[in-house]
Design a protein around this motif. Structure first.
Motif, PDB file in Angstrom:
ATOM      1  N   ALA A  36       0.819  -1.213   0.000  1.00  0.00           N
ATOM      2  CA  ALA A  36       0.000   0.000   0.000  1.00  0.00           C
ATOM      3  C   ALA A  36       0.851   1.260   0.000  1.00  0.00           C
ATOM      4  N   ASP A  37       2.023   1.218   0.626  1.00  0.00           N
ATOM      5  CA  ASP A  37       2.900   2.392   0.640  1.00  0.00           C
ATOM      6  C   ASP A  37       3.398   2.733  -0.758  1.00  0.00           C
ATOM      7  N   ILE A  38       3.785   1.704  -1.515  1.00  0.00           N
ATOM      8  CA  ILE A  38       4.236   1.933  -2.892  1.00  0.00           C
ATOM      9  C   ILE A  38       3.105   2.524  -3.719  1.00  0.00           C
ATOM     10  N   ILE A  39       1.918   1.964  -3.561  1.00  0.00           N
ATOM     11  CA  ILE A  39       0.752   2.477  -4.300  1.00  0.00           C
ATOM     12  C   ILE A  39       0.480   3.931  -3.927  1.00  0.00           C
ATOM     13  N   ALA A  40       0.541   4.241  -2.625  1.00  0.00           N
ATOM     14  CA  ALA A  40       0.271   5.606  -2.165  1.00  0.00           C
ATOM     15  C   ALA A  40       1.280   6.597  -2.757  1.00  0.00           C
ATOM     16  N   ARG A  41       2.544   6.173  -2.835  1.00  0.00           N
ATOM     17  CA  ARG A  41       3.568   7.048  -3.424  1.00  0.00           C
ATOM     18  C   ARG A  41       3.272   7.294  -4.907  1.00  0.00           C
ATOM     19  N   GLN A  42       2.817   6.249  -5.598  1.00  0.00           N
ATOM     20  CA  GLN A  42       2.499   6.398  -7.024  1.00  0.00           C
ATOM     21  C   GLN A  42       1.313   7.333  -7.233  1.00  0.00           C
ATOM     22  N   MET A  43       0.355   7.289  -6.323  1.00  0.00           N
ATOM     23  CA  MET A  43      -0.861   8.082  -6.467  1.00  0.00           C
ATOM     24  C   MET A  43      -0.635   9.583  -6.286  1.00  0.00           C
ATOM     25  N   VAL A  44       0.500   9.970  -5.689  1.00  0.00           N
ATOM     26  CA  VAL A  44       0.756  11.398  -5.457  1.00  0.00           C
ATOM     27  C   VAL A  44       1.845  11.942  -6.372  1.00  0.00           C
ATOM     28  N   GLU A  45       2.262  11.150  -7.375  1.00  0.00           N
ATOM     29  CA  GLU A  45       3.225  11.646  -8.345  1.00  0.00           C
ATOM     30  C   GLU A  45       2.585  12.708  -9.245  1.00  0.00           C
ATOM     31  N   ILE A  46       3.430  13.526  -9.869  1.00  0.00           N
ATOM     32  CA  ILE A  46       2.928  14.567 -10.774  1.00  0.00           C
ATOM     33  C   ILE A  46       2.041  13.946 -11.847  1.00  0.00           C
ATOM     34  N   GLY A  47       0.852  14.497 -11.987  1.00  0.00           N
ATOM     35  CA  GLY A  47      -0.080  14.011 -12.997  1.00  0.00           C
ATOM     36  C   GLY A  47      -0.961  12.872 -12.539  1.00  0.00           C
ATOM     37  N   LYS A  48      -0.678  12.321 -11.363  1.00  0.00           N
ATOM     38  CA  LYS A  48      -1.478  11.214 -10.848  1.00  0.00           C
ATOM     39  C   LYS A  48      -2.690  11.741 -10.073  1.00  0.00           C
ATOM     40  N   PRO A  49      -3.672  10.871  -9.791  1.00  0.00           N
ATOM     41  CA  PRO A  49      -4.988  11.325  -9.307  1.00  0.00           C
ATOM     42  C   PRO A  49      -4.983  12.237  -8.082  1.00  0.00           C
ATOM     43  N   ALA A  50      -4.170  11.949  -7.088  1.00  0.00           N
ATOM     44  CA  ALA A  50      -4.267  12.687  -5.831  1.00  0.00           C
ATOM     45  C   ALA A  50      -3.401  13.941  -5.794  1.00  0.00           C
ATOM     46  N   TYR A  51      -2.545  14.121  -6.781  1.00  0.00           N
ATOM     47  CA  TYR A  51      -1.539  15.193  -6.750  1.00  0.00           C
ATOM     48  C   TYR A  51      -2.171  16.581  -6.598  1.00  0.00           C
ATOM     49  N   GLU A  52      -3.061  16.932  -7.497  1.00  0.00           N
ATOM     50  CA  GLU A  52      -3.650  18.273  -7.472  1.00  0.00           C
ATOM     51  C   GLU A  52      -4.483  18.490  -6.217  1.00  0.00           C
ATOM     52  N   GLU A  53      -5.204  17.458  -5.790  1.00  0.00           N
ATOM     53  CA  GLU A  53      -6.036  17.591  -4.595  1.00  0.00           C
ATOM     54  C   GLU A  53      -5.192  17.892  -3.363  1.00  0.00           C
ATOM     55  N   ILE A  54      -4.041  17.246  -3.260  1.00  0.00           N
ATOM     56  CA  ILE A  54      -3.158  17.473  -2.112  1.00  0.00           C
ATOM     57  C   ILE A  54      -2.615  18.895  -2.129  1.00  0.00           C
ATOM     58  N   ILE A  55      -2.216  19.381  -3.300  1.00  0.00           N
ATOM     59  CA  ILE A  55      -1.696  20.751  -3.399  1.00  0.00           C
ATOM     60  C   ILE A  55      -2.774  21.765  -3.042  1.00  0.00           C
ATOM     61  N   ASN A  56      -4.010  21.496  -3.478  1.00  0.00           N
ATOM     62  CA  ASN A  56      -5.116  22.407  -3.158  1.00  0.00           C
ATOM     63  C   ASN A  56      -5.330  22.525  -1.658  1.00  0.00           C
ATOM     64  N   VAL A  57      -5.113  21.433  -0.936  1.00  0.00           N
ATOM     65  CA  VAL A  57      -5.337  21.429   0.511  1.00  0.00           C
ATOM     66  C   VAL A  57      -4.124  21.943   1.273  1.00  0.00           C
ATOM     67  N   PHE A  58      -2.929  21.499   0.888  1.00  0.00           N
ATOM     68  CA  PHE A  58      -1.730  21.773   1.680  1.00  0.00           C
ATOM     69  C   PHE A  58      -0.882  22.932   1.133  1.00  0.00           C
ATOM     70  N   GLY A  59      -1.174  23.366  -0.094  1.00  0.00           N
ATOM     71  CA  GLY A  59      -0.441  24.484  -0.659  1.00  0.00           C
ATOM     72  C   GLY A  59       0.824  24.062  -1.385  1.00  0.00           C
ATOM     73  N   LYS A  60       1.407  24.986  -2.135  1.00  0.00           N
ATOM     74  CA  LYS A  60       2.584  24.683  -2.953  1.00  0.00           C
ATOM     75  C   LYS A  60       3.878  24.641  -2.144  1.00  0.00           C
ATOM     76  N   ASN A  61       3.810  25.013  -0.878  1.00  0.00           N
ATOM     77  CA  ASN A  61       5.018  24.956  -0.037  1.00  0.00           C
ATOM     78  C   ASN A  61       5.512  23.536   0.191  1.00  0.00           C
ATOM     79  N   ILE A  62       4.660  22.553  -0.086  1.00  0.00           N
ATOM     80  CA  ILE A  62       5.069  21.160   0.118  1.00  0.00           C
ATOM     81  C   ILE A  62       5.760  20.588  -1.120  1.00  0.00           C
ATOM     82  N   LEU A  63       5.942  21.414  -2.160  1.00  0.00           N
ATOM     83  CA  LEU A  63       6.576  20.931  -3.382  1.00  0.00           C
ATOM     84  C   LEU A  63       8.078  21.182  -3.346  1.00  0.00           C
ATOM     85  N   ASP A  64       8.836  20.280  -3.979  1.00  0.00           N
ATOM     86  CA  ASP A  64      10.278  20.508  -4.107  1.00  0.00           C
ATOM     87  C   ASP A  64      10.551  21.322  -5.372  1.00  0.00           C
TER      88      ASP A  64
END
Length: 204
Positions: A36-64
């Motif tokens: 599940a950890d590997i899957i979760a990491r894949q789901m938050v990669e750029i362009g993947k389903p959860a990526y934009e939703e996470i940025i909307n909630v947590f802001g762009k400060n969490i990006l490298d």
């Protein structure tokens, strides 16, 4: 009803208990392990389903610098704040559960499938929503003091930060009540491997 013709075994533990080591042993022995950890990491990669939703909630400060989600920065937020941790889980977990279900179906003819999930016990009701039921739950266990010492050494963090991470999860001793099998990882790798082999002989 399980989407699998064989046995589904949930593998879980607490942070720094050695669950990933047990997963690696199982893979070396030829078993299918869905992580599940590997899957979760894949789901938050750029362009993947959860990526934009996470940025909307947590802001762009969490990006490298490359636009990837900085997992360490995100972890520092969610381990301090229960509500933010819940918001992250609410975003990511549905994608993870659907992918676990898909992978189980993909390997449904296997005699046994292991599903490695850190929060398996905490999320048992969610698995039921996705019609995934575990025939057994294997818990990789060490006492909290050993867990803390290993976490401090592994991640080079303070005792206070280590305790905060450990106590953000269900207490490891509480998890014992839900386990079909308990794998004691308080000794060395040889002992751990022997235990895994012995449990496989008993239950598979």
């Amino acid at each position: 009803m399980n989407p699998c013709n064989g046995k589904i075994i949930g593998l879980t533990g607490g942070i720094a208990t050695g669950k990933s080591t047990v997963s690696n042993i199982l893979r070396e022995l030829g078993y299918e392990v869905i992580d599940a950890d590997i899957i979760a990491r894949q789901m938050v990669e750029i362009g993947k389903p959860a990526y934009e939703e996470i940025i909307n909630v947590f802001g762009k400060n969490i990006l490298d610098d490359k636009g990837n989600i900085n997992r360490k920065e995100l972890a520092s937020i969610i381990f301090r704040d229960f509500l933010m941790r819940k918001r992250l889980n609410d975003i990511v977990h549905p994608f993870v559960f659907r992918e676990i279900s898909r992978q189980i179906n993909e390997h449904k003819d296997q005699r046994v499938i292991f599903v490695d999930v850190p929060l398996l016990i905490e999320e048992l009701d969610k698995f039921k929503e996705y019609e995934i039921a575990f025939d057994e739950i294997w818990l990789v266990y060490v006492d909290e003091n050993t867990q803390l010492n290993r976490l401090i050494k592994r991640d080079k963090m303070s005792k206070e930060e280590g305790l905060r991470k450990i106590r953000a999860q269900m207490p490891i001793d509480e998890k014992r009540k839900y386990a079909t099998r308990i794998i004691d990882n308080s000794k060395d790798l040889i002992s751990l491997r022997r235990q895994v082999l012995r449990i496989i002989e008993d239950s598979i």
